[in-house]
Design a protein around this motif. Sequence first.
Motif, PDB file in Angstrom:
ATOM      1  N   ARG A 287       0.788  -1.352  -0.003  1.00 27.61           N
ATOM      2  CA  ARG A 287      -0.043  -0.084   0.068  1.00 27.61           C
ATOM      3  C   ARG A 287       0.940   1.095  -0.078  1.00 27.61           C
ATOM      4  NH1 ARG A 287      -3.947   2.476  -1.947  1.00 27.61           N
ATOM      5  NH2 ARG A 287      -4.976   4.095  -0.953  1.00 27.61           N
ATOM      6  N   GLY A 288       1.944   1.102   0.771  1.00 27.60           N
ATOM      7  CA  GLY A 288       2.816   2.399   0.831  1.00 27.60           C
ATOM      8  C   GLY A 288       3.241   2.651  -0.646  1.00 27.60           C
ATOM      9  N   GLU A 289       3.879   1.548  -1.260  1.00 27.41           N
ATOM     10  CA  GLU A 289       4.375   1.716  -2.661  1.00 27.41           C
ATOM     11  C   GLU A 289       3.186   2.343  -3.595  1.00 27.41           C
ATOM     12  OE1 GLU A 289       7.110   0.978  -4.330  1.00 27.41           O
ATOM     13  OE2 GLU A 289       8.288   0.683  -2.266  1.00 27.41           O
ATOM     14  N   GLN A 290       1.782   2.050  -3.547  1.00 29.09           N
ATOM     15  CA  GLN A 290       1.001   2.427  -4.380  1.00 29.09           C
ATOM     16  C   GLN A 290       0.622   3.965  -3.956  1.00 29.09           C
ATOM     17  OE1 GLN A 290      -2.218   0.035  -3.008  1.00 29.09           O
ATOM     18  NE2 GLN A 290      -1.906  -1.539  -4.689  1.00 29.09           N
ATOM     19  N   LEU A 291       0.741   4.217  -2.629  1.00 27.40           N
ATOM     20  CA  LEU A 291       0.508   5.748  -2.231  1.00 27.40           C
ATOM     21  C   LEU A 291       1.749   6.502  -2.550  1.00 27.40           C
ATOM     22  CD1 LEU A 291      -0.705   4.911   1.327  1.00 27.40           C
ATOM     23  CD2 LEU A 291      -2.112   5.898  -0.543  1.00 27.40           C
ATOM     24  N   ALA A 292       2.962   6.207  -2.792  1.00 30.31           N
ATOM     25  CA  ALA A 292       4.325   6.785  -2.951  1.00 30.31           C
ATOM     26  C   ALA A 292       3.906   7.222  -4.638  1.00 30.31           C
ATOM     27  CB  ALA A 292       5.533   6.131  -2.771  1.00 30.31           C
ATOM     28  N   ALA A 293       3.573   6.092  -5.366  1.00 27.14           N
ATOM     29  CA  ALA A 293       3.274   6.333  -6.990  1.00 27.14           C
ATOM     30  C   ALA A 293       2.162   7.472  -7.110  1.00 27.14           C
ATOM     31  CB  ALA A 293       2.956   5.197  -7.580  1.00 27.14           C
ATOM     32  N   ILE A 294       1.094   7.383  -6.282  1.00 23.17           N
ATOM     33  CA  ILE A 294       0.203   8.152  -6.468  1.00 23.17           C
ATOM     34  C   ILE A 294       0.714   9.826  -6.096  1.00 23.17           C
ATOM     35  CG2 ILE A 294      -2.139   9.354  -5.448  1.00 23.17           C
ATOM     36  CD1 ILE A 294      -2.923   6.149  -5.001  1.00 23.17           C
ATOM     37  N   CYS A 295       1.453   9.856  -4.958  1.00 20.55           N
ATOM     38  CA  CYS A 295       2.153  11.100  -4.812  1.00 20.55           C
ATOM     39  C   CYS A 295       2.961  11.559  -6.007  1.00 20.55           C
ATOM     40  CB  CYS A 295       2.611  11.073  -3.449  1.00 20.55           C
ATOM     41  SG  CYS A 295       1.770  10.935  -2.047  1.00 20.55           S
ATOM     42  N   GLN A 296       3.762  10.594  -6.386  1.00 21.28           N
ATOM     43  CA  GLN A 296       4.575  11.285  -7.361  1.00 21.28           C
ATOM     44  C   GLN A 296       3.742  11.747  -8.747  1.00 21.28           C
ATOM     45  OE1 GLN A 296       8.197  11.119  -6.746  1.00 21.28           O
ATOM     46  NE2 GLN A 296       7.966  12.521  -8.858  1.00 21.28           N
ATOM     47  N   THR A 297       2.631  10.758  -9.136  1.00 21.70           N
ATOM     48  CA  THR A 297       1.828  11.325 -10.044  1.00 21.70           C
ATOM     49  C   THR A 297       1.617  12.731  -9.897  1.00 21.70           C
ATOM     50  OG1 THR A 297       1.188   9.066 -10.691  1.00 21.70           O
ATOM     51  CG2 THR A 297      -0.163  10.883 -11.543  1.00 21.70           C
TER      52      THR A 297
END
Length: 70
Positions: free
Chosen positions: A40-50
């Motif tokens: 989930r952290g990886e998903q959230l980090a990708a969302i923030c980066q987007t």
Amino acid sequence: MTETTPDIPYEQARDELVSVVQKLEAGGTSLDESLALWERGEQLAAICQTWLDGAKARLAATQPADSDEM
């Protein structure tokens, strides 16, 4: 939302990511729980980066093009 816009706002993703990191740092979770939190952290980090990449592109679009002509 567009195809490239995440489903959740930046601030929500960031806050949830902070919570995930705190839970992982605190320990006391099973391996399966830790892996789920990590994913989930990886998903959230990708969302923030987007979101950040989109903001950077919008800012770049407002800047005048560099010109070597002076």
